[in-house]
Write an enzyme that holds these catalytic residues in place. Structure first.
Site, short mmCIF file in Angstrom:
data_model
loop_
_atom_site.label_atom_id
_atom_site.label_comp_id
_atom_site.label_asym_id
_atom_site.label_seq_id
_atom_site.Cartn_x
_atom_site.Cartn_y
_atom_site.Cartn_z
N LYS A 35 30.97 104.17 -23.08
CA LYS A 35 32.31 103.79 -22.62
C LYS A 35 32.46 104.01 -21.12
CE LYS A 35 34.37 106.61 -25.46
NZ LYS A 35 33.15 107.08 -26.14
N THR A 36 32.08 105.20 -20.69
CA THR A 36 32.22 105.50 -19.27
C THR A 36 31.32 104.58 -18.45
OG1 THR A 36 32.77 107.77 -19.81
CG2 THR A 36 32.08 107.35 -17.55
N ASP A 220 39.64 105.87 -18.33
CA ASP A 220 38.67 106.52 -19.22
C ASP A 220 39.41 107.54 -20.09
OD1 ASP A 220 36.26 107.12 -20.38
OD2 ASP A 220 35.35 108.05 -18.60
N GLU A 221 38.83 107.90 -21.22
CA GLU A 221 39.40 108.92 -22.12
C GLU A 221 40.86 108.59 -22.46
OE1 GLU A 221 37.48 111.33 -23.27
OE2 GLU A 221 35.88 111.64 -21.79
N GLN A 251 37.87 111.71 -30.46
CA GLN A 251 37.75 112.74 -29.42
C GLN A 251 39.09 113.08 -28.80
OE1 GLN A 251 34.11 112.64 -26.87
NE2 GLN A 251 33.91 110.57 -27.68
N ARG A 603 27.77 116.42 -27.33
CA ARG A 603 27.37 116.64 -25.95
C ARG A 603 25.85 116.76 -25.84
NH1 ARG A 603 30.71 114.05 -24.22
NH2 ARG A 603 31.15 113.74 -26.42
P1 ATP Z 1 31.78 110.05 -24.37
O1 ATP Z 1 32.53 109.55 -25.54
O2 ATP Z 1 31.11 111.34 -24.67
O3 ATP Z 1 32.59 110.05 -23.12
P2 ATP Z 1 30.64 107.55 -23.52
O4 ATP Z 1 30.94 106.59 -24.59
O5 ATP Z 1 31.48 107.52 -22.32
O6 ATP Z 1 30.57 109.02 -24.14
P3 ATP Z 1 28.46 107.35 -21.68
O7 ATP Z 1 28.57 108.71 -21.12
O8 ATP Z 1 28.94 106.19 -20.89
O9 ATP Z 1 29.12 107.34 -23.13
O10 ATP Z 1 26.96 107.06 -22.09
C1 ATP Z 1 26.18 108.01 -22.82
C2 ATP Z 1 24.74 108.02 -22.33
O11 ATP Z 1 24.10 106.83 -22.76
C3 ATP Z 1 24.64 108.03 -20.84
O12 ATP Z 1 23.53 108.83 -20.48
C4 ATP Z 1 24.43 106.58 -20.50
O13 ATP Z 1 23.76 106.43 -19.29
C5 ATP Z 1 23.58 106.11 -21.66
N1 ATP Z 1 23.74 104.67 -21.95
C6 ATP Z 1 24.86 104.02 -22.28
N2 ATP Z 1 24.63 102.72 -22.50
C7 ATP Z 1 23.31 102.51 -22.30
C8 ATP Z 1 22.45 101.37 -22.37
N3 ATP Z 1 22.90 100.15 -22.70
N4 ATP Z 1 21.16 101.55 -22.10
C9 ATP Z 1 20.67 102.77 -21.78
N5 ATP Z 1 21.42 103.88 -21.70
C10 ATP Z 1 22.74 103.77 -21.95
MG MG Z 2 32.74 108.98 -21.47
#
Ligand code: ATP
Ligand code: MG
Length: 719
Positions: A35-36, A220-221, A251, A603
């Protein structure tokens, strides 16, 4: 135009979100699904491909650290720095607006932010002034009441007492509090949001200006926005704006601070035609960790529901360690950390998570003893220290003489002969004349005080004026340096002999370094000192000292949101601690705790340890608890129990050779070990310290109570 870098390493669903046309978009997806990452790429996409000016973007993150990271990543994707891009927390952005439009917001130009400690102190002082019994009207409850109203967008005038005398008093206190803040130009955290909302709500032109400017809003969030934050976003989005929000209902962990996960539904109603994107592939964790997290969160009823998967490796089992007590738990964690570091891993890749702040102390002690550098992330550590608050109070008073909180803090610090009685006189003068303490001090010095007291007060006023003049043309670090010395604080703490005074002086000097490494935001348009003070209040602890050093990360589960680490310890996994005692009986509360547990588990990228103590001393009380119910919600297949290290059966009074290892290692004894003593009978080892001939153990004997014994004399037998 070559768009590959921006769309590279995104999966189809992520790509769809990043390249969505200008329509309200809601990305709703589980932990670690990107997402981020999508938000970052979206910003870069808008600037680089859609040709949106960086000025047209407003991005909201959950912490200042996340904001800095996001800016860095966007710049890396674009291959150039982007100024004039507004990225920050709701509080930070609100603050920036109020600085620009202080007049329209009805604030003095030099208004100061007060943190929640200052707020509480202000409330206590208010009660004293009003001669209200603070055992009947508990300051913390008043503080909670005030902030909760503000979070809902309510001023005292909006509130009705409904014939309830308690409520009537609370409303009256809220009103009185507001007056004091207005008089001193003080703004608390909740006020930042509320004022920023009112600023737009009541100024059509201003709102129209920002609506035109910010054509794209990125959040975000989103699951953790509260009522006033959401209302602020809606105002800004208006009819034309296109908010792009990402979040995860699983979350949502800030209900207790007014966050409403319902905004996810509300969003779709408020912005008809919202495109909803789901991301289901997790890129962060091993299959084992992910399945464990999914299994735990599946116990919650109120969920939107989603199915997270990974094509990564299954990875190692989750390791559970049953510690005898909190020290044993800390020893275990530190032992594993040592192994991790010895294997050549970065310390910063390891995080120790805990449910409540107070748990950190024992862990910190252990880390200090083991000489493992660590950092408490998100906890008020550096900026919370008394000497730092003293120095900041000088700087604040220099920036704004009407800041009563700062005035009171330092009027007699270092001691300069201004006694409690004199301060009391100032207070009553200020009360009677509705003015600030600064003005009151000047007034009573010239007529009400005896010569000695008057001189002391005038000397203080002159000191502050002089410092203000002297630092006017200095750079920020020089300003700080000048003030900590010129105020007499450094000398004051130097006199305080011993380690404590020394540490305090070191901390003060560290504040100068903080000023040196502080990078003013080009878009903020503020004096560096004002910005630094706001930074100190806003992100107390986040960007704290030693940021350059590779160190283990300690934080509460709440602060861990959005972050990821190869190695994670979830400590204190006991019923009553986590889930927290006050949530156990309340189904909603329990579900929120479970979401927090889900945040914790997710995490971890590779290795996850879960630890609990059978006996724990916390806040000075001994607790005996059951392992957290969340542990049993992890399917057994994914879990491996860690046994304590070697136990040897040789008697403890056998000759010892090594002087290098600790008593425990050397003898193979462990905390919780049962032993027998010739005179005291049977007992359990609570603690051990020292080495070789000095090794001592603390034993809790069944009949004789707790005793410290020197091992070489005690003739203990292991049982
Ligand atoms: P959270 O809910 O904990 O905030 P999130 O959904 O925001 O998580 P991110 O932090 O954006 O998730 O991504 C999680 C990890 O996966 C990061 O290390 C990111 O770089 C990696 N990642 C996300 N998408 C891809 C992708 N398409 N290919 C490779 N790595 C990815
Ligand atoms: Mg995130």
């Amino acid at each position: 135009m070559d768009v590959t870098p921006i769309l590279e390493s995104l999966n189809d669903a992520q790509r769809q979100a990043v390249t969505a046309s200008a329509e309200p978009t809601l990305v709703i997806a589980g932990a670690g699904s990107g997402k981020t990452r999508v938000l970052v790429h979206r910003a870069a996409w808008l600037i680089d491909v859609e040709g949106v000016s960086p000025q047209g973007l407003l991005a909201v993150t959950f912490t200042n650290k996340a904001a800095a990271e996001m800016r860095g990543r966007i710049e890396a994707l674009l291959g150039m720095p982007v100024n004039h891009l507004w990225i920050g927390t709701f509080h930070g952005l609100a603050h920036r607006l109020l600085r620009r439009h202080w007049r329209e917001a009805g604030l003095p130009q030099s208004f100061q932010i007060i943190d929640s400690d200052d707020q509480l102190r202000l409330i206590k002082r208010l009660l004293k002034n009003l001669e209200i019994d603070d055992s009947r009207w508990v300051p913390r409850e008043i503080q909670y009441f005030i902030n909760a109203q503000k979070d809902e967008g309510l001023r005292p005038a909006h509130l009705v007492d409904e014939g309830d005398p308690n409520r009537r008093q609370m409303i009256a206190l809220y009103g009185a509090y507001e007056e004091v803040c207005d008089r001193g130009g003080l703004v608390d955290f909740a006020e930042l949001l509320l004022r920023a909302h009112e600023l737009w709500r009541d100024n059509d032109e201003l709102l129209a200006h920002y609506q035109r400017r910010f054509s794209h809003l990125l959040v975000d969030e989103f699951q953790d926005t509260n009522a006033i934050q959401y209302a602020w976003l809606r105002l800004l989005a208006g009819k034309e704006g296109v908010p792009f929000v990402v979040g995860d209902d699983d979350q949502s962990i800030y209900r207790w601070r007014g966050a409403r996960v319902e905004h996810i539904h509300q969003f779709q109603k408020d912005f008809p035609g919202t495109a909803v994107v789901k991301l289901e592939q997790n890129y962060r964790s091993t299959g084992t960790i992910l399945k464990a997290a999914n299994a735990v969160i599946a116990n919650n009823n109120s969920r939107l529901g989603k199915n997270l998967w990974t094509d990564g490796a299954e990875g190692e089992a989750i390791k559970v360690y049953a510690a005898y007590n909190e020290r044993d738990e800390a020893d275990f964690v530190i032992g594993r950390l040592r192994d991790w570091i010895d294997q050549g891993n970065l310390r910063a890749d390891a995080a120790i998570l805990y449910r409540s702040n107070a748990q950190s102390r024992v862990l910190e002690e252990g880390l200090i003893n083991a000489r493992i550098p660590y950092r408490v992330y998100g906890g008020l550590r550096f900026f919370e220290r008394a000497e730092i608050k003293d120095a900041l109070a000088y700087l604040r008073l220099i920036a704004n003489r009407d800041d009563d909180t700062s005035f009171e803090r330092i009027v007699n610090r270092p001691t300069r002969g201004i006694g409690a009685r004199t301060v009391e006189l100032m207070r009553s003068y200020a009360r009677a004349n509705s003015c600030t303490l600064w003005r009151a001090a000047g007034a009573i010095a010239s007529d009400e005080l005896n010569a000695r007291a008057a001189n002391a007060v005038l000397a203080f006023l002159n000191l502050v004026e002089r410092l203000a003049r002297e630092v006017a043309n200095l750079d920020l670090p020089e300003q700080i340096d000048h003030v900590i010395h010129g105020s007499g604080l450094v000398d004051f703490f130097k006199k305080d002999k011993g380690e404590k005074g020394e540490t305090r002086v070191e901390n003060l000097l560290e504040l100068v370094s903080a000023g040196r490494s502080f990078e003013p935001d080009p878009a903020a348009e503020m004096l560096p000192l004002d910005e630094f003070l706001a930074h100190a209040a806003l992100e107390a602890g986040e960007g704290q000292a030693d940021a350059w050093e590779d160190c283990v990360q300690l934080m509460t589960m709440h602060s861990a949101k959005g972050l990821e680490f190869p190695l994670v310890f979830m400590s204190g996994m006991e019923d009553g601690l986590f889930p927290h005692q006050r949530s156990i009986a309340d189904p909603n509360g329990l579900e929120e705790e479970r979401r927090l547990c889900y945040v914790g588990i997710t995490r971890a990228k590779q290795t996850l340890y879960v630890t609990y103590a059978e006996q724990r001393r916390l806040h000075g009380m001994d607790n005996f608890s059951q392992p957290s119910r969340f542990i049993s919600e992890i399917p057994q297949d994914f879990v491996e129990e860690v046994r304590p290290r070697v136990k040897v059966s040789r008697p403890l009074h056998a000759p010892r050779h090594s002087m290098a290892s600790s008593a425990g290692d050397e003898l193979g004894i462990r905390l919780g070990q049962r032993v027998r003593h010739g005179k005291f009978g049977d007992g359990v080892i609570l603690n051990c310290e020292g080495q070789g001939a000095h090794a001592r153990v603390e034993v809790n004997f069944e009949t004789a109570g707790t005793k410290w014994l020197v091992l070489s004399y005690a003739n203990l037998d292991l049982m």
